[in-house]
Design a protein around this motif. Structure first.
Motif, mmCIF file in Angstrom:
data_model
loop_
_atom_site.group_PDB
_atom_site.id
_atom_site.type_symbol
_atom_site.label_atom_id
_atom_site.label_comp_id
_atom_site.label_asym_id
_atom_site.label_seq_id
_atom_site.Cartn_x
_atom_site.Cartn_y
_atom_site.Cartn_z
ATOM 1 N N ALA A 40 0.813 -1.222 0.000
ATOM 2 C CA ALA A 40 0.000 0.000 0.000
ATOM 3 C C ALA A 40 0.852 1.280 0.000
ATOM 4 O O ALA A 40 0.575 2.208 -0.772
ATOM 5 C CB ALA A 40 -0.966 -0.010 1.180
ATOM 6 N N PRO A 41 1.906 1.375 0.832
ATOM 7 C CA PRO A 41 2.724 2.597 0.777
ATOM 8 C C PRO A 41 3.393 2.793 -0.584
ATOM 9 O O PRO A 41 3.470 3.925 -1.083
ATOM 10 C CB PRO A 41 3.767 2.360 1.877
ATOM 11 N N LEU A 42 3.877 1.709 -1.186
ATOM 12 C CA LEU A 42 4.500 1.815 -2.503
ATOM 13 C C LEU A 42 3.478 2.231 -3.555
ATOM 14 O O LEU A 42 3.770 3.080 -4.412
ATOM 15 C CB LEU A 42 5.135 0.480 -2.893
ATOM 16 N N LEU A 43 2.279 1.668 -3.499
ATOM 17 C CA LEU A 43 1.235 2.031 -4.455
ATOM 18 C C LEU A 43 0.885 3.513 -4.346
ATOM 19 O O LEU A 43 0.705 4.192 -5.360
ATOM 20 C CB LEU A 43 -0.010 1.173 -4.211
ATOM 21 N N ALA A 44 0.807 4.014 -3.106
ATOM 22 C CA ALA A 44 0.515 5.437 -2.898
ATOM 23 C C ALA A 44 1.640 6.306 -3.454
ATOM 24 O O ALA A 44 1.396 7.351 -4.089
ATOM 25 C CB ALA A 44 0.295 5.713 -1.417
ATOM 26 N N LEU A 45 2.884 5.881 -3.237
ATOM 27 C CA LEU A 45 4.042 6.630 -3.737
ATOM 28 C C LEU A 45 4.065 6.650 -5.263
ATOM 29 O O LEU A 45 4.322 7.692 -5.881
ATOM 30 C CB LEU A 45 5.324 6.017 -3.192
ATOM 31 N N LEU A 46 3.776 5.520 -5.884
ATOM 32 C CA LEU A 46 3.758 5.456 -7.349
ATOM 33 C C LEU A 46 2.637 6.302 -7.925
ATOM 34 O O LEU A 46 2.812 6.960 -8.960
ATOM 35 C CB LEU A 46 3.616 4.001 -7.796
ATOM 36 N N ALA A 47 1.481 6.303 -7.259
ATOM 37 C CA ALA A 47 0.366 7.139 -7.709
ATOM 38 C C ALA A 47 0.752 8.612 -7.660
ATOM 39 O O ALA A 47 0.462 9.385 -8.591
ATOM 40 C CB ALA A 47 -0.865 6.877 -6.858
ATOM 41 N N LEU A 48 1.437 9.012 -6.591
ATOM 42 C CA LEU A 48 1.893 10.397 -6.468
ATOM 43 C C LEU A 48 2.919 10.726 -7.540
ATOM 44 O O LEU A 48 2.877 11.809 -8.150
ATOM 45 C CB LEU A 48 2.484 10.610 -5.074
ATOM 46 N N LEU A 49 3.830 9.802 -7.816
ATOM 47 C CA LEU A 49 4.858 10.015 -8.832
ATOM 48 C C LEU A 49 4.227 10.230 -10.212
ATOM 49 O O LEU A 49 4.619 11.155 -10.940
ATOM 50 C CB LEU A 49 5.804 8.816 -8.871
ATOM 51 N N VAL A 50 3.256 9.408 -10.549
ATOM 52 C CA VAL A 50 2.592 9.564 -11.850
ATOM 53 C C VAL A 50 1.849 10.892 -11.911
ATOM 54 O O VAL A 50 1.916 11.612 -12.918
ATOM 55 C CB VAL A 50 1.626 8.388 -12.105
ATOM 56 N N ALA A 51 1.154 11.245 -10.837
ATOM 57 C CA ALA A 51 0.386 12.485 -10.812
ATOM 58 C C ALA A 51 1.288 13.706 -10.972
ATOM 59 O O ALA A 51 0.967 14.647 -11.718
ATOM 60 C CB ALA A 51 -0.412 12.580 -9.516
ATOM 61 N N VAL A 52 2.437 13.694 -10.285
ATOM 62 C CA VAL A 52 3.340 14.857 -10.317
ATOM 63 C C VAL A 52 4.056 14.981 -11.661
ATOM 64 O O VAL A 52 4.216 16.078 -12.194
ATOM 65 C CB VAL A 52 4.374 14.754 -9.166
ATOM 66 N N THR A 53 4.483 13.855 -12.233
ATOM 67 C CA THR A 53 5.291 13.904 -13.461
ATOM 68 C C THR A 53 4.464 13.835 -14.742
ATOM 69 O O THR A 53 4.898 14.348 -15.776
ATOM 70 C CB THR A 53 6.308 12.749 -13.485
ATOM 71 N N SER A 54 3.287 13.219 -14.675
ATOM 72 C CA SER A 54 2.511 13.018 -15.904
ATOM 73 C C SER A 54 1.096 13.561 -15.825
ATOM 74 O O SER A 54 0.368 13.538 -16.821
ATOM 75 C CB SER A 54 2.438 11.515 -16.235
ATOM 76 N N GLY A 55 0.694 14.046 -14.657
ATOM 77 C CA GLY A 55 -0.661 14.568 -14.507
ATOM 78 C C GLY A 55 -1.687 13.459 -14.323
ATOM 79 O O GLY A 55 -1.350 12.299 -14.148
ATOM 80 N N ARG A 56 -2.923 13.842 -14.399
ATOM 81 C CA ARG A 56 -4.020 12.889 -14.239
ATOM 82 C C ARG A 56 -4.560 12.478 -15.599
ATOM 83 O O ARG A 56 -4.394 13.219 -16.571
ATOM 84 C CB ARG A 56 -5.120 13.527 -13.376
ATOM 85 N N PRO A 57 -5.198 11.295 -15.651
ATOM 86 C CA PRO A 57 -5.476 10.364 -14.565
ATOM 87 C C PRO A 57 -4.245 9.556 -14.183
ATOM 88 O O PRO A 57 -3.370 9.311 -15.013
ATOM 89 C CB PRO A 57 -6.565 9.461 -15.147
ATOM 90 N N VAL A 58 -4.196 9.132 -12.945
ATOM 91 C CA VAL A 58 -3.092 8.302 -12.465
ATOM 92 C C VAL A 58 -3.255 6.871 -12.949
ATOM 93 O O VAL A 58 -2.289 6.243 -13.397
ATOM 94 C CB VAL A 58 -3.016 8.355 -10.923
ATOM 95 N N LEU A 59 -4.477 6.375 -12.868
ATOM 96 C CA LEU A 59 -4.751 5.008 -13.295
ATOM 97 C C LEU A 59 -5.239 4.982 -14.742
ATOM 98 O O LEU A 59 -6.005 5.851 -15.171
ATOM 99 C CB LEU A 59 -5.810 4.362 -12.396
ATOM 100 N N PHE A 60 -4.786 4.002 -15.462
ATOM 101 C CA PHE A 60 -5.222 3.744 -16.825
ATOM 102 C C PHE A 60 -6.223 2.597 -16.776
ATOM 103 O O PHE A 60 -5.927 1.531 -16.215
ATOM 104 C CB PHE A 60 -4.013 3.367 -17.685
ATOM 105 N N ARG A 61 -7.408 2.840 -17.293
ATOM 106 C CA ARG A 61 -8.446 1.808 -17.323
ATOM 107 C C ARG A 61 -8.707 1.433 -18.778
ATOM 108 O O ARG A 61 -8.868 2.303 -19.627
ATOM 109 C CB ARG A 61 -9.741 2.304 -16.683
ATOM 110 N N GLN A 62 -8.773 0.145 -19.044
ATOM 111 C CA GLN A 62 -8.976 -0.307 -20.414
ATOM 112 C C GLN A 62 -9.714 -1.635 -20.414
ATOM 113 O O GLN A 62 -9.497 -2.487 -19.556
ATOM 114 C CB GLN A 62 -7.631 -0.468 -21.129
#
Length: 229
Positions: A40-62
């Motif tokens: 869970a802490p790693l998932l939260a950190l990765l979500a923050l990293l994607v949001a800061v460097t690439s913007g939203r959405p953080v999750l890709f749904r397909q």
């Protein structure tokens, strides 16, 4: 790449699903739930990293093709630029992939949200790669049997994903190459695993996946030295 809702529907001719044994379903739930809590802490950190460097959405749904040819919504950390168009298969040097996305893909971290798919029962720990519905419909008929089975977070094909992606680079029609050359190779590997899909073999592939991820720095160095076979 398209975003879909949660409503499942048949995308291939109706086929009887190959139901997952209860022992494997129990293993899926235990492992997926444990990893979601521990990571869970790693998932939260990765979500923050994607949001800061690439913007939203953080999750890709397909939409992906699941057991019995039914669609489900797959979750990944977004690794491509939003709204980017192009082939439905990505090579190792695909320009649509962001810098953060390239790192996540290299380490296999973009796939971690699929633990939720495993917990829900859309996927299993080890099985065939979850396919995009449009590509699934275009599989040669003799290889569509694979869609009877529940797709996996990892598996024999997923452990060759870097090599397969590299083969797509520079192809004038990467989708045609994928369907004509790579799909037969992939389904042959899937058939070999599914013939021996015991709990013991599943755990073996989970262990191999961990080693595959940890081997990245060494493989990258070999690639820079021109050591790929």
């Amino acid at each position: 790449m398209r975003t879909v809702d949660e409503t499942p529907h048949v995308v291939l001719p109706a086929t009887s699903p190959a139901r997952l044994p209860a022992s494997r379903r129990i293993l899926d739930v235990v492992v997926a739930l444990t990893l979601l809590v521990v990571l869970a802490p790693l998932l939260a950190l990765l979500a923050l990293l994607v949001a800061v460097t690439s913007g939203r959405p953080v999750l890709f749904r397909q939409a992906r093709t699941g057991e019995g040819g039914r669609e489900f919504t797959l979750y990944k950390f977004r690794s491509m630029r939003s709204g980017s168009a192009g082939p439905q298969v990505a090579g190792g040097a695909d320009p649509r992939v962001t810098a953060t996305g390239r790192l996540l893909r290299r380490l296999g971290l973009d796939e971690l949200p699929q633990l939720w798919n495993v917990l829900r029962g859309d996927m299993t720990l080890v099985g065939p790669r979850p396919e995009i519905p449009d590509l699934a419909r275009r599989y040669p008929p003799e290889h569509q049997w694979v869609f009877r089975y529940r797709p996996g977070l990892t598996g024999p094909c997923q452990l060759r994903s870097r090599a397969y992606a590299a083969q797509l680079d520079g192809r004038p029609d990467p989708e045609a190459y994928y369907l004509r050359v790579l799909v037969p190779r992939r389904t042959a590997l899937d058939a070999e695993f599914l013939d021996r899909a015991s709990v013991r073999n599943v755990l073996r592939y989970v262990a191999r996946t961990a080693l595959y991820v940890l081997r990245v720095p060494r493989d990258a160095d070999r690639g820079r030295r021109g050591g790929w076979s």
